[in-house]
Design a protein around this motif. Structure first.
Motif, short mmCIF file in Angstrom:
data_model
loop_
_atom_site.label_atom_id
_atom_site.label_comp_id
_atom_site.label_asym_id
_atom_site.label_seq_id
_atom_site.Cartn_x
_atom_site.Cartn_y
_atom_site.Cartn_z
N LYS A 121 0.74 -1.17 0.02
CA LYS A 121 -0.09 0.02 -0.10
C LYS A 121 0.96 1.39 -0.10
O LYS A 121 0.13 2.29 -0.07
N PHE A 122 2.23 1.08 0.01
CA PHE A 122 3.07 2.25 0.13
C PHE A 122 4.11 2.36 -0.93
O PHE A 122 5.16 2.62 -0.88
N ASP A 123 3.58 1.64 -2.20
CA ASP A 123 4.39 1.91 -3.24
C ASP A 123 3.28 2.25 -4.63
O ASP A 123 2.27 1.39 -4.48
N ALA A 124 3.59 2.97 -5.34
CA ALA A 124 2.68 3.51 -6.29
C ALA A 124 2.46 2.42 -7.33
O ALA A 124 1.19 2.28 -7.98
N ARG A 229 1.90 7.52 3.29
CA ARG A 229 1.03 7.60 2.11
C ARG A 229 0.10 8.75 2.41
O ARG A 229 -0.70 8.57 3.20
N GLY A 230 0.14 9.87 1.29
CA GLY A 230 -0.78 11.01 1.18
C GLY A 230 -1.61 10.90 -0.03
O GLY A 230 -0.91 10.89 -1.09
N ASN A 231 -2.77 11.17 0.28
CA ASN A 231 -3.83 11.33 -0.91
C ASN A 231 -4.23 12.86 -1.07
O ASN A 231 -4.82 13.44 0.07
N TYR A 232 -4.32 13.54 -2.20
CA TYR A 232 -5.03 14.74 -2.43
C TYR A 232 -5.51 14.76 -3.80
O TYR A 232 -4.86 14.76 -4.84
N LYS A 233 -6.93 14.59 -3.97
CA LYS A 233 -7.74 14.59 -5.00
C LYS A 233 -7.17 13.17 -6.01
O LYS A 233 -7.14 12.10 -5.43
N ASP A 234 -6.66 13.59 -7.07
CA ASP A 234 -6.28 12.54 -8.13
C ASP A 234 -4.51 12.46 -7.86
O ASP A 234 -4.20 11.58 -8.39
N LEU A 235 -4.01 13.07 -6.74
CA LEU A 235 -2.42 12.95 -6.38
C LEU A 235 -2.23 11.96 -5.30
O LEU A 235 -2.93 12.21 -3.96
N SER A 236 -1.28 10.91 -5.44
CA SER A 236 -1.16 10.27 -4.21
C SER A 236 0.64 10.04 -4.18
O SER A 236 1.07 9.91 -5.17
N LEU A 237 1.20 10.24 -2.91
CA LEU A 237 2.66 10.21 -2.74
C LEU A 237 2.83 9.27 -1.67
O LEU A 237 2.22 8.93 -0.79
N PHE A 238 4.03 8.17 -1.84
CA PHE A 238 4.23 6.97 -1.22
C PHE A 238 5.58 7.21 -0.88
O PHE A 238 6.68 7.54 -1.47
N GLY A 239 6.06 6.85 0.40
CA GLY A 239 7.33 6.47 0.93
C GLY A 239 7.43 5.54 1.77
O GLY A 239 6.67 5.02 2.53
N ALA A 240 8.85 5.01 1.82
CA ALA A 240 8.94 3.77 2.43
C ALA A 240 10.15 3.58 3.11
O ALA A 240 11.31 3.95 2.31
N TYR A 241 10.61 3.17 4.03
CA TYR A 241 12.06 2.87 4.70
C TYR A 241 11.93 1.26 5.19
O TYR A 241 10.92 0.85 5.97
N ASP A 242 13.05 0.57 4.74
CA ASP A 242 12.97 -0.75 5.19
C ASP A 242 14.28 -1.30 5.60
O ASP A 242 15.54 -1.12 5.04
N ALA A 253 20.64 -4.52 5.42
CA ALA A 253 20.20 -3.58 4.11
C ALA A 253 19.16 -2.76 4.47
O ALA A 253 18.33 -3.09 5.37
N LYS A 254 19.45 -1.53 3.91
CA LYS A 254 18.65 -0.41 4.27
C LYS A 254 17.86 -0.14 2.92
O LYS A 254 18.88 0.41 1.90
N ALA A 255 16.76 0.07 2.80
CA ALA A 255 16.05 0.39 1.46
C ALA A 255 15.22 1.61 1.57
O ALA A 255 14.40 1.71 2.77
N TYR A 256 15.17 2.39 0.71
CA TYR A 256 14.57 3.66 0.78
C TYR A 256 13.60 3.72 -0.52
O TYR A 256 14.39 4.00 -1.60
N THR A 257 12.30 4.02 -0.46
CA THR A 257 11.48 4.19 -1.91
C THR A 257 10.75 5.54 -1.55
O THR A 257 10.00 5.74 -0.69
#
Length: 328
Positions: A121-124, A229-242, A253-257
């Protein structure tokens, strides 16, 4: 033979459905295929996303309780073979039966664990596109959820012989738990395996979503995941750290998206970035984009492009492809 087994299973549950009071059985899935160039500069025709078919059912038991089941498998559209055959089991995706009610939902069997079941849910691209999703290569790098789930080989996502719990949703918050018996790894020579467990807390609102998860597998590997994740009308922004840690060699291992999605009528535009550091060495950087066109709610075509850089090797790769998907 395996396709005959699936057809027989579908016929069995569909035939039995009318005899069950207030019960339902559904067949659903995704069919996806495309032409693409892989990281080895070879042209491929096959599944870009993941083709699957699922049989799901629910029976009303009264008193707000219901029995549930899900049998799901994945396959390659270009050959009709099961994904990962012969290592992966027939119902690779999920095989569970459970009970749900006011207490939540309890399932037994094989399925995605508490973290993998919701991190998408946190990746486009929902971590579902092998070309364009920046999460595909780098999330959970050192963490197979079950090191022996696929006939002795690791599975990154699912655990066998497991118990899953999903709490009721309260003011947007939901708790997810998973654990499993140790019978798999005992057969692999690990006489004293660790108890696998997973926990994730998910919040989902109209304009904002967040998740934090922590897990350990039977081999002692550990993983921590945070998603926004943030949603505003038709725009969605996603961020994740693992952050994933392998017990055997103490590798970290460190991953950023980061990714974004914007919908314009029947077009969906996506863009993403990913970075992977392994033992403090920058291992991979990924830049991706895609555009999809929806003929309907079920059928779409899409174009993916990705540039992947491997600084520690001094190499890079361009990937691109065009595909078609249909849900049912």
């Amino acid at each position: 033979m395996k396709r005959k087994k699936l057809a027989a299973a579908a016929a069995l549950v569909c035939t039995a459905a009318p005899a069950l009071a207030q019960s339902s059985v559904n067949i659903s899935g995704l069919l996806d295929i495309g032409i693409y160039r892989d990281t080895h500069k070879a042209w491929q025709l096959g599944t870009i996303q993941r083709s699957n078919i699922a049989l799901t059912g629910q029976e009303d038991l009264g008193g707000g309780m219901a029995a549930t089941f899900r049998l799901s498998t994945r396959f390659e559209m270009d050959t009709g073979q099961l994904e990962g055959s012969p290592d992966k089991p027939f119902f690779h995706d999920e095989s569970t039966v459970g009970l749900k009610g006011g207490f939540g939902h309890v399932r037994l069997g094989r399925a995605l664990d508490a973290m993998y079941a919701h991190d998408w849910k946190f990746d486009a691209w929902a971590n579902f596109d092998r070309i364009a999703s920046p999460a595909w290569d780098i999330w959970h790098y050192n963490f197979p959820s079950d090191p022996t789930a696929n006939n002795g080989t690791p599975d990154y996502g699912r655990i066998n012989n497991a118990v899953f719990y999903d709490s009721p949703k309260i003011h947007g918050f939901q708790l997810h738990l998973s654990t499993a018996a140790n019978e798999n790894v005992r057969g692999q020579g690990l006489t004293s395996p660790d108890q696998p467990w997973g926990v994730s807390l998910l919040y989902e609102g109209d304009m904002f979503a967040a998740m934090v998860a922590n897990e350990a597998n039977s081999r002692g590997d550990k993983d921590t995941f945070v998603g926004l994740r943030g949603n505003y009308k038709d725009l969605s922004l996603f961020g994740a750290y693992d952050r994933s840690e392998a017990q055997a060699n103490q590798s970290v291992a460190k991953a950023y998206t980061l990714s974004a999605q914007y919908v314009i009528d029947v077009y969906t535009l996506r863009g993403g970035y990913g970075r992977l550091d392994v033992d403090d060495v920058q291992t991979q950087r990924t830049y991706t984009a895609s555009v999809s066109y929806a003929f309907s709610k079920r059928t779409s075509v899409y174009f993916d492009v990705a540039y992947k850089e491997y600084p520690y090797l001094g190499t890079d790769a361009n990937m691109f492809g065009v595909g078609m998907s249909h849900t049912f």
